[in-house]
Design an enzyme around this catalytic site. Structure first.
Site, mmCIF file in Angstrom:
data_model
loop_
_atom_site.group_PDB
_atom_site.id
_atom_site.type_symbol
_atom_site.label_atom_id
_atom_site.label_comp_id
_atom_site.label_asym_id
_atom_site.label_seq_id
_atom_site.Cartn_x
_atom_site.Cartn_y
_atom_site.Cartn_z
ATOM 1 N N GLY A 646 -18.515 -10.685 -34.473
ATOM 2 C CA GLY A 646 -17.925 -10.003 -33.329
ATOM 3 C C GLY A 646 -18.336 -10.626 -32.018
ATOM 4 C CE LYS A 667 -24.774 -4.590 -29.707
ATOM 5 N NZ LYS A 667 -24.678 -3.253 -29.117
ATOM 6 C CG ASP A 769 -17.586 0.452 -23.604
ATOM 7 O OD1 ASP A 769 -16.390 0.729 -23.400
ATOM 8 O OD2 ASP A 769 -17.968 -0.677 -23.974
#
Length: 943
Positions: A646, A667, A769
């Protein structure tokens, strides 16, 4: 033909364009072509030949294109129910002799031209059901002093209702409903003392109802519903001595009912539903002896229902008192209202027994007394409802047995006795009313005995829930085979059933939800047919069941060799016993180990704020994690592209599969070649980690640890093979696995995660978000909210980041104006996600029109049916699923209101979803509109 003055061709079913021979009839004064099939455009120049025309009726045809308007002598112009489009031509103002003008039900648009003010002889004017916009200018209506009937309903008119309407003192009928008018209802409207009908429903009116409406002494029909009116019901309403229809529902009125309402003795229809009205019902309501329909639902009314109040309501057909706080006993005098078809008493605080006199209501087809505190047994005489189709006695404290007299429910289709304390067996005579039964819920009682074989006569049943009882015996094989054509939901969990699951279940193509868990069932877990993708939850708690490795036994309709099964069962029991002993011993050893551990061992919660960033530049936060950061870097080959799963504004996400077979998500925030993240944001990063350390929620992703080395920062999270909600929604899973129940489950978990962040964390956390790509799904489709804190790493000097936080399409509209982040920003984003999940696509068009039309759905959306908006890849939901979908959609629409203060808090949304607080649908699912859901959503404001 030249001398012809009168031509009437209406209702001749003529299929053609406009007949050309008519233009040769230059002396025509009367022309009626209505109710035919004429098509094509009407060219303006040719009508100049009909200069003497005084009456023109083209209603109910298929004419299209712009409106004709060159008729200097015209008095009557009827163009309704065609396909005319475009604006009203300004030249229509030249028709100064017009007395009747009807343009209703076309596709006309634009604002009303100023030239309409020239129509000073107009008596009847109908512009309804078009797409007109803009305000109603006082200068346009100023000369309409003779108008008797003014109909502007079903458009997009905006602005305030002009006070100058009060000067049109000849008005008898005024319809302004289903527009976008705002502001207050002007007090000058009280000057219209000749009004028979006034409808301003479905607008955005605010403020109080003016007392001047008491001047409507001739009013017969008054509808102010579906607005934002506040304050009290004015006492001057008692002047409506002629009124027959009064609807003040779906507002924010917060007074008691004035006793003067009892003066309206001609009332046949009265609705005060969905307000904040309180107090007891006044005695004066007993004067309403003509009432047919009465709706006081979803308010805050208290006290008992006095027999003296309802004594004169002998004509009432529809009585809805649901969703209040009425207390005391249900009055037996209700049995005297023998014309009742609908009786809604659910969601109140009624106690005592259900009066036996209810059995006198032999015209009743719907009775709902669920969610009260009723006690005692269901009297046998209550079984005389020969016409009852819908009966809900659920969520009370009813005791005793299901009466054998229940066979008198001759036509029942929906029966819910769940969540009571009923005992005894399911009566075998239940088959006597089974022919049309679609829904049966007996769950959460204390029923014993076996599932009667007669249940197989429910050949039309779609929903069957017998869970959470004490039923024994086997699932009757013959009965189940008879249910295979229609059954969609089947639940027998938490009983004491034995034997195997009949193989016939595998062939039930329509069965989408099933639960056999926590019984004493044996044999292999079925793996074919509808069970091919079954989750373990449906069979858990049956310790005599096992998963067949090949899946062949479960698909064998003959049942296989019983001796072999018994042998396997014996082996399974021995293995489980051995494993149980071993597990207990291991747990005891583990706790002894914990007690002997050094108390000085560093724990994440013990990190002090005085520590600087470098002092804990890497740390594993979860004690059960067994890996090092070096192993992480090695597992992703120093962040090689082939491991990237991603890419986002923060950086990249990698999948790391460790030597222990554990998989984690990494991440990475790369700062090696830039100064985009200064020291102040490193401190923000530190604070973010401290926040995530303390988050503990089943629907929030777990942070395993973090590291900041060699110019890069990376976070370690749980890894979920299913990936994001967006991936599942728009992939094949959106059809095969994301059914309605799963979608509701996902949104319920997400709502609870956000409620936890907003209300249970100190200080509260705003995610900022929330999108379908930031919600991950575990193997059982349990949602995990992810991507915390990345927005806190934004730098004002970076070209990659801006002050506005979030993803386009999910951000609350106020962010663009104020850039002020509140928890209502998350509420808006949740609403967008909820709509997207239920619609199967991003609701951009709907949200855009809602924004443009000042916090309400535009006219484009008002007529939309819910079934047409939902994801068309799935079959429409039914029964309990339909209620759940309606609840989710109404809450989602409430969450996406334009103004933050009008959105409900996440705690309210989470509670509503948890309680499944949609007791029944107000109308059949197929007929529910988006506008109706907006009305339901108006109740969804717990702020």
């Amino acid at each position: 033909m030249h001398s012809l003055t009168h031509l009437d061709l209406h209702r001749n079913v003529i299929h053609s364009e406009f007949p050309e021979f008519i233009f040769e009839c230059q002396n025509l004064t009367f022309l009626d072509l209505s109710q035919n099939w004429f098509t094509g455009q009407i060219l303006e120049p040719v009508f100049t030949k009909l200069g003497k025309l005084e009456y023109l009726n083209l209603t109910d045809n298929l004419f299209q294109g712009p409106l004709p308007s060159h008729f200097p002598k015209l008095k009557h112009l009827h163009l309704a129910r065609n396909n005319f489009s475009g604006p009203i031509p300004t030249t229509i103002g030249h028709c100064t002799d017009l007395t009747h003008l009807s343009l209703a039900s076309n596709f006309l648009s634009g604002e009303l031209p100023q030239s309409l003010s020239n129509l000073n002889n107009i008596v009847q004017l109908n512009f309804s059901d078009n797409s007109f916009t803009g305000p109603i200018l006082p200068s346009v209506i100023s000369n309409w002093s003779l108008v008797v009937n003014l109909n502007l309903r079903g458009n997009r008119f905006s602005g305030n209702i002009p006070p100058e309407l009060g000067q049109l003192t000849n008005l008898i009928h005024l319809s302004l409903d289903s527009n976008d008018f705002g502001g207050q209802l002007p007090s000058q409207i009280g000057n219209l003392n000749l009004l028979f009908t006034l409808n301003v429903s479905w607008n955005h009116l605010t403020g109080v109802i003016p007392r001047s409406i008491g001047n409507f002494t001739r009013i017969v029909f008054l509808d102010l519903s579906n607005n934002n009116l506040t304050g009290e019901i004015p006492r001057s309403i008692g002047n409506f001595t002629w009124i027959q229809f009064l609807d003040l529902g779906m507002n924010f009125l917060n007074s008691s009912i004035p006793s003067e309402l009892g003066h309206c003795t001609d009332l046949t229809h009265l609705s005060l539903a969905s307000n904040f009205l309180s107090g007891e019902l006044p005695q004066s309501l007993s004067n309403l002896n003509s009432i047919l329909q009465l709706d006081f639902s979803d308010n805050v009314f208290t006290g008992p229902i006095l027999p003296s109040v309802i004594s004169n309501w002998s004509l009432v057909v529809h009585l809805n008192l649901r969703g209040n706080s009425f207390s005391g006993n249900i009055p037996s005098e209700l049995g005297q209202l023998t014309n009742l078809n609908y009786l809604g008493l659910d969601s109140n605080d009624f106690g005592g027994q259900l009066p036996i006199q209810i059995g006198n209501l032999n015209l009743l087809y719907r009775l709902n007394v669920s969610r009260n505190h009723l006690t005692g047994a269901i009297a046998r005489s209550n079984g005389n409802f020969a016409q009852v189709l819908y009966l809900d006695l659920s969520n009370n404290n009813l005791t005793g047995v299901i009466p054998w007299g229940i066979e008198f429910f001759g036509q029942i289709m929906y029966l819910d006795l769940s969540n009571n304390n009923l005992t005894g067996v399911i009566p075998w005579s239940i088959y006597n009313f089974a022919q049309g039964l679609l829904y049966l819920n007996l769950s959460n009682n204390n029923l014993t005995g076996v599932i009667p074989v007669s249940i197989g006569t429910f050949t039309q049943i779609e929903f069957l829930d017998l869970s959470n009882n004490k039923l024994t015996g086997v699932i009757p094989l013959d009965s189940i085979s008879n249910l295979r054509l229609r059954l969609e939901i089947f639940n027998v969990s938490h009983n004491h059933l034995s034997g195997e699951i009949p193989s016939e279940f595998s062939n039930m193509d329509r069965l989408t939800i099933y639960d056999f868990s926590y019984n004493n069932l044996t044999g292999p877990i079925p793996t074919c047919g509808i069970f091919r993708n079954a989750t373990a939850d449906a069979f858990v708690g049956n310790y005599g069941m096992w998963r067949d490795a090949k899946g062949t036994v479960a698909c064998d309709s003959s049942g296989g060799n019983s001796k072999r099964k018994n042998d396997i069962n014996s082996v399974v029991v021995v293995i489980i016993s051995f494993l149980g002993f071993y597990v207990v011993e291991t747990i005891i050893s583990f706790f002894i180990f914990l007690l002997l551990r050094k108390r000085s061992k560093l724990r994440p919660q013990e990190i002090k704020t005085s520590q600087n960033f470098e002092n804990f530049e890497s740390m594993i936060l979860q004690e059960e994690v067994k890996f090092t950061f070096g192993e992480i870097v090695k597992a992703v080959d120093d962040f090689h592209e082939k491991y990237c799963i991603g890419i986002g504004g923060f950086g990249r996400v990698y999948k790391a599969e460790l030597e222990s077979s554990q998989v984690v998500a990494v991440k990475r925030l790369n700062t090696e070649d830039s100064n985009d993240i200064p020291a102040i944001n490193l401190r923000s990063f530190e604070n973010e980690i401290r926040t995530l350390i303390n988050i503990r929620h089943r629907n929030i992703i777990r942070l395993y640890g973090f590291c900041s080395r060699r110019g890069c920062i990376f976070l370690l999270y749980e890894y979920f093979e299913r990936g994001s909600l967006g991936k599942s929604l728009y992939g094949v899973e959106g059809v095969t696995e994301l059914g309605w129940a799963t979608r509701v489950k996902i949104l319920k978990g997400l709502a609870h995660a956000l409620s936890y962040l907003h209300n249970d964390c100190s200080p509260p956390i705003v995610h900022r978000d929330v999108t379908v790509n930031n919600v991950l799904l575990d193997q059982d489709f349990e949602p995990q909210l992810s991507d915390f804190g990345t927005a806190r790493l934004m730098s004002t000097n970076s070209s990659n980041w801006t002050h506005i936080v979030g993803s386009f399409g999910y951000m609350a509209p106020e962010l663009a104006l104020t850039m002020r982040v509140t928890d209502k920003c998350d509420v808006y984003s949740f609403g967008v996600v909820a709509l997207e999940v239920m619609m199967g696509k991003h609701p951009g068009d709907m949200l855009e029109s809602q924004l443009l039309e000042s916090s309400r759905l535009s006219q484009d959306n008002v007529g939309l049916l819910l079934k047409d908006v939902l994801d068309q890849r799935l079959e429409p939901p039914t029964y309990e699923l339909a209620k759940a979908v309606v609840l989710v959609m109404s809450l989602a629409l409430a969450c996406t209101r334009t103004h933050p203060r009008s959105r409900p808090p996440m705690s309210f949304v989470a509670q509503k979803l948890l309680a499944q607080a949609m007791h029944c649908l107000s109308e059949p699912f197929d007929f529910l509109s988006i506008s109706k859901l907006m009305g339901l959503g108006l109740q969804a404001n717990g702020s």
